[in-house]
Each structure stands twice: as C-alpha cells, then as structure tokens.
Design a protein around this motif. Structure first.
Motif, PDB file in Angstrom:
ATOM      1  N   ALA A 220       0.830  -1.208   0.000  1.00 45.34           N
ATOM      2  CA  ALA A 220       0.000   0.000   0.000  1.00 45.34           C
ATOM      3  C   ALA A 220       0.861   1.252   0.000  1.00 45.34           C
ATOM      4  O   ALA A 220       0.562   2.227  -0.712  1.00 45.34           O
ATOM      5  N   ASP A 221       1.932   1.246   0.779  1.00 43.93           N
ATOM      6  CA  ASP A 221       2.844   2.395   0.809  1.00 43.93           C
ATOM      7  C   ASP A 221       3.466   2.635  -0.564  1.00 43.93           C
ATOM      8  O   ASP A 221       3.572   3.783  -1.025  1.00 43.93           O
ATOM      9  N   ALA A 222       3.910   1.559  -1.204  1.00 41.63           N
ATOM     10  CA  ALA A 222       4.566   1.675  -2.503  1.00 41.63           C
ATOM     11  C   ALA A 222       3.612   2.201  -3.568  1.00 41.63           C
ATOM     12  O   ALA A 222       3.977   3.066  -4.380  1.00 41.63           O
ATOM     13  N   MET A 223       2.384   1.702  -3.557  1.00 32.85           N
ATOM     14  CA  MET A 223       1.406   2.145  -4.547  1.00 32.85           C
ATOM     15  C   MET A 223       1.036   3.602  -4.331  1.00 32.85           C
ATOM     16  O   MET A 223       0.906   4.368  -5.295  1.00 32.85           O
ATOM     17  N   GLU A 224       0.894   4.008  -3.083  1.00 32.97           N
ATOM     18  CA  GLU A 224       0.551   5.402  -2.784  1.00 32.97           C
ATOM     19  C   GLU A 224       1.700   6.332  -3.181  1.00 32.97           C
ATOM     20  O   GLU A 224       1.470   7.403  -3.757  1.00 32.97           O
ATOM     21  N   ALA A 225       2.931   5.933  -2.890  1.00 30.65           N
ATOM     22  CA  ALA A 225       4.087   6.754  -3.242  1.00 30.65           C
ATOM     23  C   ALA A 225       4.189   6.929  -4.757  1.00 30.65           C
ATOM     24  O   ALA A 225       4.489   8.020  -5.255  1.00 30.65           O
ATOM     25  N   ALA A 226       3.940   5.846  -5.492  1.00 29.89           N
ATOM     26  CA  ALA A 226       4.011   5.911  -6.953  1.00 29.89           C
ATOM     27  C   ALA A 226       2.901   6.782  -7.530  1.00 29.89           C
ATOM     28  O   ALA A 226       3.089   7.478  -8.530  1.00 29.89           O
ATOM     29  N   LEU A 227       1.754   6.755  -6.886  1.00 25.40           N
ATOM     30  CA  LEU A 227       0.604   7.536  -7.359  1.00 25.40           C
ATOM     31  C   LEU A 227       0.847   9.034  -7.220  1.00 25.40           C
ATOM     32  O   LEU A 227       0.399   9.828  -8.046  1.00 25.40           O
ATOM     33  N   THR A 228       1.586   9.426  -6.180  1.00 26.26           N
ATOM     34  CA  THR A 228       1.771  10.852  -5.895  1.00 26.26           C
ATOM     35  C   THR A 228       3.091  11.410  -6.439  1.00 26.26           C
ATOM     36  O   THR A 228       3.275  12.622  -6.453  1.00 26.26           O
ATOM     37  N   ARG A 229       4.001  10.547  -6.882  1.00 25.67           N
ATOM     38  CA  ARG A 229       5.304  11.019  -7.348  1.00 25.67           C
ATOM     39  C   ARG A 229       5.285  11.244  -8.856  1.00 25.67           C
ATOM     40  O   ARG A 229       4.936  10.348  -9.619  1.00 25.67           O
ATOM     41  N   PRO A 230       5.649  12.443  -9.314  1.00 27.65           N
ATOM     42  CA  PRO A 230       5.706  12.687 -10.767  1.00 27.65           C
ATOM     43  C   PRO A 230       6.805  11.849 -11.408  1.00 27.65           C
ATOM     44  O   PRO A 230       7.872  11.658 -10.829  1.00 27.65           O
ATOM     45  N   ILE A 231       6.528  11.339 -12.596  1.00 23.99           N
ATOM     46  CA  ILE A 231       7.514  10.518 -13.307  1.00 23.99           C
ATOM     47  C   ILE A 231       8.329  11.403 -14.245  1.00 23.99           C
ATOM     48  O   ILE A 231       7.787  12.081 -15.112  1.00 23.99           O
ATOM     49  N   VAL A 232       9.632  11.391 -14.030  1.00 26.59           N
ATOM     50  CA  VAL A 232      10.564  12.152 -14.863  1.00 26.59           C
ATOM     51  C   VAL A 232      11.386  11.168 -15.682  1.00 26.59           C
ATOM     52  O   VAL A 232      11.982  10.237 -15.132  1.00 26.59           O
ATOM     53  N   THR A 233      11.398  11.340 -16.985  1.00 24.84           N
ATOM     54  CA  THR A 233      12.158  10.443 -17.855  1.00 24.84           C
ATOM     55  C   THR A 233      13.648  10.518 -17.527  1.00 24.84           C
ATOM     56  O   THR A 233      14.214  11.596 -17.406  1.00 24.84           O
ATOM     57  N   VAL A 234      14.248   9.339 -17.385  1.00 24.21           N
ATOM     58  CA  VAL A 234      15.681   9.243 -17.066  1.00 24.21           C
ATOM     59  C   VAL A 234      16.425   8.672 -18.266  1.00 24.21           C
ATOM     60  O   VAL A 234      16.209   7.520 -18.647  1.00 24.21           O
ATOM     61  N   GLU A 235      17.265   9.490 -18.868  1.00 20.04           N
ATOM     62  CA  GLU A 235      18.183   9.036 -19.913  1.00 20.04           C
ATOM     63  C   GLU A 235      19.593   9.373 -19.433  1.00 20.04           C
ATOM     64  O   GLU A 235      20.043  10.506 -19.573  1.00 20.04           O
ATOM     65  N   PRO A 236      20.279   8.419 -18.811  1.00 21.64           N
ATOM     66  CA  PRO A 236      21.599   8.714 -18.237  1.00 21.64           C
ATOM     67  C   PRO A 236      22.558   9.309 -19.269  1.00 21.64           C
ATOM     68  O   PRO A 236      22.566   8.905 -20.436  1.00 21.64           O
ATOM     69  N   GLN A 237      23.344  10.267 -18.791  1.00 24.60           N
ATOM     70  CA  GLN A 237      24.333  10.938 -19.630  1.00 24.60           C
ATOM     71  C   GLN A 237      25.731  10.676 -19.073  1.00 24.60           C
ATOM     72  O   GLN A 237      25.910  10.539 -17.863  1.00 24.60           O
TER      73      GLN A 237
END
Length: 266
Positions: A220-237
């Motif tokens: 439940a904690d993991a699902m709630e955290a994912a729901l509220t956290r904005p997803i930023v695309t990661v392309e390592p440089q």
C-alpha cells in the motif's frame, strides 16, 4: 558521419517492465528473475519481468479486450498490454479478468500454463489468446512507476516504462526456465545488500528502482508513493568531471543519487 551521430541514430526499442509486489514475512517483496546467461541484454542479472513490445500488443482489436483503456493513447495502452503479457510469460502471473468480472483464480491460471511459451515465441498473439479464453487485461491495476531510456553510447537502446502491480494471492509466480533461469520473491533492501556483497548482479536502472521501492514498507505504501510522485524520464548521460567519467541522471527524478562513477557501475 561522426561517432556521436551514429549513436544518436540508434532506434529506441519500446519496452515495458513490471514490478510485481506482495506483502511477505519480511515486509514488502518484489518478484524478480535471473536472466539466462545467453541473453544479449543483462545476461545473468537479477531483473524485473519485462521485455520489448510484440507486434500483437499494438493490434487494434486489443483495445476492446482491456479494462482501463479509455484514458490511454495507443502507445501507452500497448505498453501496459506488454507489461501484463511479459509478466505472464516470465512469472506466470496473469492480470486478467474473466467473464465474472473478477481476476482469474489460480486454478484457471494453471490451465493456461501451456500458453506462456507460445506467447513468448510469437506463436500466439495476445489478442487471440484473450479472445479464445474470454479474458480482459486489467490495465487499470498497473501503476506507472518510472521511465528509463538507455544511454546513447549503448549498442542497443530501450525506451522502458516501469509499472507496479499487486500480485494476486493465489497466483504462483515462477520463472519460465527460458529467459529466466531462477526467480525469487525478495525484499528490495535485501536484493540491494546481496548485490553489494557480490551475490547478485543488478544493473543500474534496476538498482535505482529497487532503492526507491525500498523506501516503502508495504504494498500500500509503494502504490501510494508511486501515485503521488511525478515521473521524470531518465536518460543517463556520460560526463567528464575532472578527468573521471561519470554517469548522471536528473535530480528531479527523485532517486538517491544523481551521478555515479563509470568505474562503480558493475
């Protein structure tokens, strides 16, 4: 053509990965598989089930066989279909509903075991499988988690969307014996500790997502955290910092580090 131009021209391969979760004796656990040593990407590594899109994932008729598809464009829907299909192929867990409207139970799932290799080899399209079995993919049960793009200098580049999902209690997760040669339900912190001790091989994106997942104590904690956290695309440089080659990721993605020495990647 310059080396930089050649790397930039490498096509991105759309892919989807699923973090199947449960609450276990040690708290939050995630299902992971050990990839076969002869596979050309992440061979021998401990990974989450996943893979590239199959032709059937994008078939027009599949939309009508999915729950939670209305607000998804064709690309995002295909990625969720791929995530569910790959989870079935590589773990044996199938997030699909039958005619009753409920998730299929373990007994029904066991009868579909023979279709896992057929889907994996492309001998059976996901749409044909769903139609034959009168099933609907539960796309609404997938929670977007992260988005990673393979760095430009790599020989093969993936554009991978990661999803969280809760494993049905009566679905027995098990590696396929082909792409995956072993599997484990494991606490994210334990997986990281085993990698640190040299007992596991975990590639960088998997490590970063495990570290983020380890911040949650329960499903439940993991699902709630994912729901509220904005997803930023990661392309390592890759950056040269005072003579040391560093792999960097954007700070706004929310991971525990933003740069790591290339010497520490393995």
């Amino acid at each position: 053509m310059t080396d930089d131009a050649r790397t930039t021209d490498k096509p991105l391969i759309p892919a989807a990965t699923i973090l199947m979760l449960r609450d276990g004796p040690s708290g939050l656990e995630v299902f992971m598989v050990v990839r076969h040593h002869q596979i050309d990407f992440a061979s021998g590594a401990l990974v989450f089930p996943g893979g590239k899109l199959a032709i059937g994932d994008t078939a027009p008729e599949v939309r009508g066989l999915c729950d939670g598809a209305n607000d998804l464009d064709d690309t995002l829907l295909a990625l969720r279909v791929a995530a569910v299909r790959e989870a079935f192929e590589e773990s044996g867990v199938l997030l699909a509903r039958d005619e009753s409207g409920g998730l299929i139970d373990g007994e029904r799932l066991s009868a579909l075991e023979g279709d896992r290799p057929k889907l994996d080899k492309g001998e059976l399209a996901i749409g044909d499988f769903l139609t034959r079995e009168k099933l609907r993919i539960a796309c609404d049960l997938l929670q977007p988690y992260s988005h990673w793009i393979t760095p430009k200098m790599m020989p093969k580049r993936f554009d991978t969307h990661f999803y969280l999902a809760v494993a049905p209690a009566d679905h027995v997760a098990m590696h396929d014996g082909s792409e995956g040669v072993d599997s484990v339900w494991i606490n994210p912190s334990d997986a990281l500790e085993e990698a640190k001790a040299g007992k596991r091989t975990i590639i960088f994106p998997t490590r970063m997502n495990l570290e983020m997942l380890a911040q949650s104590k329960t499903v439940a904690d993991a699902m709630e955290a994912a729901l509220t956290r904005p997803i930023v695309t990661v392309e390592p440089q890759v950056e040269d910092r005072d003579g040391e080659m560093m792999l960097t990721i954007p700070a706004e993605a929310g991971y525990s580090l933003t740069a790591i020495s290339m010497k520490d990647m393995n």
